[in-house]
Write a protein that holds these residues in place. Structure first.
Motif, PDB file in Angstrom:
ATOM      1  N   VAL A   4      53.437  40.244  31.346  1.00 47.91           N
ATOM      2  CA  VAL A   4      54.769  40.193  30.750  1.00 47.91           C
ATOM      3  C   VAL A   4      54.574  40.087  29.245  1.00 47.91           C
ATOM      4  O   VAL A   4      53.938  39.148  28.764  1.00 47.91           O
ATOM      5  CB  VAL A   4      55.591  38.978  31.243  1.00 47.91           C
ATOM      6  CG1 VAL A   4      56.936  38.931  30.512  1.00 47.91           C
ATOM      7  CG2 VAL A   4      55.797  39.023  32.745  1.00 47.91           C
ATOM      8  N   ASP A  31      62.868  39.076  39.170  1.00 51.22           N
ATOM      9  CA  ASP A  31      64.139  39.422  39.808  1.00 51.22           C
ATOM     10  C   ASP A  31      64.480  38.473  40.952  1.00 51.22           C
ATOM     11  O   ASP A  31      65.656  38.322  41.313  1.00 51.22           O
ATOM     12  CB  ASP A  31      64.106  40.855  40.325  1.00 51.22           C
ATOM     13  CG  ASP A  31      64.295  41.883  39.213  1.00 51.22           C
ATOM     14  OD1 ASP A  31      64.813  41.499  38.147  1.00 51.22           O
ATOM     15  OD2 ASP A  31      63.921  43.055  39.418  1.00 51.22           O
ATOM     16  N   ASN A  42      57.456  50.509  29.918  1.00 53.22           N
ATOM     17  CA  ASN A  42      56.670  49.287  29.903  1.00 53.22           C
ATOM     18  C   ASN A  42      55.374  49.412  29.118  1.00 53.22           C
ATOM     19  O   ASN A  42      54.439  48.638  29.317  1.00 53.22           O
ATOM     20  CB  ASN A  42      56.370  48.840  31.338  1.00 53.22           C
ATOM     21  CG  ASN A  42      57.602  48.299  32.035  1.00 53.22           C
ATOM     22  OD1 ASN A  42      58.343  47.516  31.458  1.00 53.22           O
ATOM     23  ND2 ASN A  42      57.836  48.728  33.261  1.00 53.22           N
ATOM     24  N   ARG A  89      55.146  45.982  37.551  1.00 50.12           N
ATOM     25  CA  ARG A  89      56.104  46.011  38.665  1.00 50.12           C
ATOM     26  C   ARG A  89      56.094  44.696  39.437  1.00 50.12           C
ATOM     27  O   ARG A  89      57.144  44.185  39.836  1.00 50.12           O
ATOM     28  CB  ARG A  89      55.777  47.168  39.603  1.00 50.12           C
ATOM     29  CG  ARG A  89      56.002  48.540  38.999  1.00 50.12           C
ATOM     30  CD  ARG A  89      55.814  49.630  40.043  1.00 50.12           C
ATOM     31  NE  ARG A  89      55.969  50.966  39.475  1.00 50.12           N
ATOM     32  CZ  ARG A  89      54.986  51.689  38.973  1.00 50.12           C
ATOM     33  NH1 ARG A  89      53.751  51.186  38.961  1.00 50.12           N
ATOM     34  NH2 ARG A  89      55.201  52.891  38.484  1.00 50.12           N
ATOM     35  N   ASN A 145      65.666  45.182  33.989  1.00 54.55           N
ATOM     36  CA  ASN A 145      64.218  45.131  34.208  1.00 54.55           C
ATOM     37  C   ASN A 145      63.648  43.713  34.170  1.00 54.55           C
ATOM     38  O   ASN A 145      62.593  43.460  33.588  1.00 54.55           O
ATOM     39  CB  ASN A 145      63.521  46.002  33.157  1.00 54.55           C
ATOM     40  CG  ASN A 145      62.130  46.447  33.593  1.00 54.55           C
ATOM     41  OD1 ASN A 145      61.842  46.542  34.778  1.00 54.55           O
ATOM     42  ND2 ASN A 145      61.267  46.718  32.623  1.00 54.55           N
ATOM     43  N   GLY A 146      64.369  42.750  34.783  1.00 58.44           N
ATOM     44  CA  GLY A 146      63.862  41.388  34.859  1.00 58.44           C
ATOM     45  C   GLY A 146      64.242  40.494  33.698  1.00 58.44           C
ATOM     46  O   GLY A 146      63.989  39.278  33.744  1.00 58.44           O
ATOM     47  N   ARG A 147      64.854  41.034  32.652  1.00 60.54           N
ATOM     48  CA  ARG A 147      65.218  40.229  31.477  1.00 60.54           C
ATOM     49  C   ARG A 147      66.100  39.021  31.815  1.00 60.54           C
ATOM     50  O   ARG A 147      65.905  37.945  31.225  1.00 60.54           O
ATOM     51  CB  ARG A 147      65.948  41.094  30.447  1.00 60.54           C
ATOM     52  CG  ARG A 147      65.066  41.991  29.586  1.00 60.54           C
ATOM     53  CD  ARG A 147      65.933  42.801  28.638  1.00 60.54           C
ATOM     54  NE  ARG A 147      65.199  43.654  27.723  1.00 60.54           N
ATOM     55  CZ  ARG A 147      64.816  43.316  26.496  1.00 60.54           C
ATOM     56  NH1 ARG A 147      65.109  42.106  26.032  1.00 60.54           N
ATOM     57  NH2 ARG A 147      64.162  44.159  25.723  1.00 60.54           N
ATOM     58  N   TRP A 185      59.966  44.310  25.477  1.00 62.69           N
ATOM     59  CA  TRP A 185      60.060  43.697  26.813  1.00 62.69           C
ATOM     60  C   TRP A 185      59.337  44.648  27.754  1.00 62.69           C
ATOM     61  O   TRP A 185      59.842  45.712  28.096  1.00 62.69           O
ATOM     62  CB  TRP A 185      61.507  43.492  27.234  1.00 62.69           C
ATOM     63  CG  TRP A 185      61.629  43.016  28.655  1.00 62.69           C
ATOM     64  CD1 TRP A 185      61.870  43.782  29.763  1.00 62.69           C
ATOM     65  CD2 TRP A 185      61.464  41.678  29.142  1.00 62.69           C
ATOM     66  NE1 TRP A 185      61.869  43.008  30.898  1.00 62.69           N
ATOM     67  CE2 TRP A 185      61.633  41.713  30.550  1.00 62.69           C
ATOM     68  CE3 TRP A 185      61.192  40.462  28.517  1.00 62.69           C
ATOM     69  CZ2 TRP A 185      61.534  40.564  31.332  1.00 62.69           C
ATOM     70  CZ3 TRP A 185      61.091  39.325  29.309  1.00 62.69           C
ATOM     71  CH2 TRP A 185      61.272  39.376  30.691  1.00 62.69           C
ATOM     72  N   ARG A 199      57.945  42.098  37.455  1.00 62.77           N
ATOM     73  CA  ARG A 199      59.389  42.363  37.475  1.00 62.77           C
ATOM     74  C   ARG A 199      60.007  41.918  38.796  1.00 62.77           C
ATOM     75  O   ARG A 199      61.059  41.274  38.823  1.00 62.77           O
ATOM     76  CB  ARG A 199      59.650  43.853  37.262  1.00 62.77           C
ATOM     77  CG  ARG A 199      61.131  44.235  37.264  1.00 62.77           C
ATOM     78  CD  ARG A 199      61.300  45.712  37.444  1.00 62.77           C
ATOM     79  NE  ARG A 199      60.710  46.159  38.711  1.00 62.77           N
ATOM     80  CZ  ARG A 199      60.409  47.426  38.988  1.00 62.77           C
ATOM     81  NH1 ARG A 199      60.601  48.359  38.084  1.00 62.77           N
ATOM     82  NH2 ARG A 199      59.884  47.739  40.165  1.00 62.77           N
ATOM     83  N   ASP A 200      59.364  42.245  39.901  1.00 67.90           N
ATOM     84  CA  ASP A 200      59.895  41.847  41.210  1.00 67.90           C
ATOM     85  C   ASP A 200      59.943  40.326  41.326  1.00 67.90           C
ATOM     86  O   ASP A 200      60.890  39.758  41.892  1.00 67.90           O
ATOM     87  CB  ASP A 200      59.038  42.437  42.332  1.00 67.90           C
ATOM     88  CG  ASP A 200      59.153  43.960  42.404  1.00 67.90           C
ATOM     89  OD1 ASP A 200      60.126  44.508  41.846  1.00 67.90           O
ATOM     90  OD2 ASP A 200      58.267  44.585  43.002  1.00 67.90           O
TER      91      ASP A 200
END
Length: 366
Positions: A108, A83, A344, A76, A160-162, A72, A79-80
């Protein structure tokens, strides 16, 4: 991240400070034979860390390693964006368009892969040997997402966005210098990878208390380029390993350099030499059981000419902890690998189960 480092530091301290067991043997197995399973990167030659088993001339060994990793990794910006989304979802064209429309480059990588390496060793002389590695790979969405998220939640790590993405899916989305990769299913069910051939030389005597092992290997692209299975280019590498043995402890340091032609890779790069450093510590836990701690560091294959993403330009750091168990003339191994610092650009978690068999295991010595 601080909690994760504290856990790893505790493991290292426990191994070093535990009282030595009573033993009648003084043999060692060497570094864990784990390879780097970074997404796309594992298609290039990776010099396997050197074993420490001494075999007489004319003997052979067969070795099998089944490895599974969960990746994964994301930028950044991606991820933002994830989120900011409510709940879980399967990524689709809408989300891909949003990610690719974000400022700068974004990516990703969400996937699991499993590899099986079969290695045949043969000792031509007391000091010279050769080996052949045949490998296969399987791609999938996997099964580790839930366990990893639960682990992160338990110890207070950032997911981390998962949580924005459906578990056990394949999602490969990238805009690396406008490559515009978008894959939502396993790119292939798998297949055979390029074979590797190598030669090995072990020192006849110690140099200031250290043994040394020299190796050279080539990954041969015999079938041409095939996405997710072969870059279509052959790679070449050399490796030097120092080994120091005590009564109950062994220390290892290995350095390798691999020439990699990445022009036809899924994420292309210029031809280059990729350096790698491996440090290891082995300790007897009993007459047949050994603990191994192993650290791995390797330079990124990307430069500013390839990408502006700091996540992909950073060094790769991984730590493995494993167990060897001798069973007759065979050795069973299990290893767990965790990425460190730059989360990452390497797999989040890796597992490896190995088995090796050789008549030489009945008489090994140093």
């Amino acid at each position: 991240m601080r909690v994760r480092r504290q856990i790893l530091a505790s493991l290292l301290a426990a191994a070093a400070l535990a009282p030595p067991p009573a033993m009648s043997e003084n043999d060692f197995f060497g570094l864990l034979r784990a390879r780097d399973l970074t997404t796309f990167g594992f298609l290039r030659l990776d010099m396997r860390p050197a074993h420490a088993i001494h075999a007489p001339a004319g003997t052979w060994a067969i070795e099998a390693e089944l490895a599974h990793q969960n990746t994964w990794a994301l930028s950044r910006g991606a991820r933002d964006y994830l989120d900011s989304l409510p709940g879980r979802r399967a990524l689709g064209p809408g989300e891909v368009a949003d990610i690719l429309a974000l400022p700068g480059e974004n990516y990703v990588f969400d996937m699991e892969l499993a590899t099986l390496d079969m290695t045949l060793h043969y000792k031509f002389t007391e000091r010279w040997g050769g080996y052949l590695v045949m490998s296969g790979v399987n791609y999938s969405g996997g099964f580790l997402d839930s366990s990893i998220e639960s682990f992160h939640d338990t110890f207070g790590f950032d997911n981390n966005g998962r949580p924005a993405v459906r578990r056990n899916d394949v999602n490969l989305v990238a805009d690396l210098n406008n490559a515009n990769i978008a894959v939502f299913n396993a790119p292939t069910s798998g297949g055979l990878l390029d074979p590797t051939i190598g030669i090995r030389y072990s020192s006849p005597e110690q140099v200031k208390g250290w043994n040394f092992v020299l190796e050279a290997a080539a990954k041969l692209a015999l079938q041409g380029r095939e996405e997710f299975l072969s870059t279509g280019e052959s790679d070449y590498g050399v490796q030097a390993t120092l080994q120091r043995f005590g009564d109950h402890h062994a220390w290892y340091a290995g350095a390798s350099a691999v020439y990699y032609d990445g022009r036809s890779s899924i994420t292309p790069t210029d031809p280059q030499v990729v350096p790698t450093l491996v440090l290891g510590y082995e300790r007897h836990l009993g007459s047949k059981t050994h603990l191994v701690l192993q650290a791995y560091a390797s330079d990124s294959i990307y430069t500013r000419e390839d990408t502006d993403l700091d996540e992909l330009l950073g060094m790769k750091y991984q730590l493995s902890i494993g167990i060897y168990r001798r069973i007759g003339r065979g050795v069973l191994s299990f290893a767990f690998t965790e990425n460190l610092q730059n989360f990452n650009n390497t797999p989040d978690v890796g597992l490896q189960l190995g088995w090796a068999y050789s008549p030489a295991l009945a008489v090994q010595s140093h």
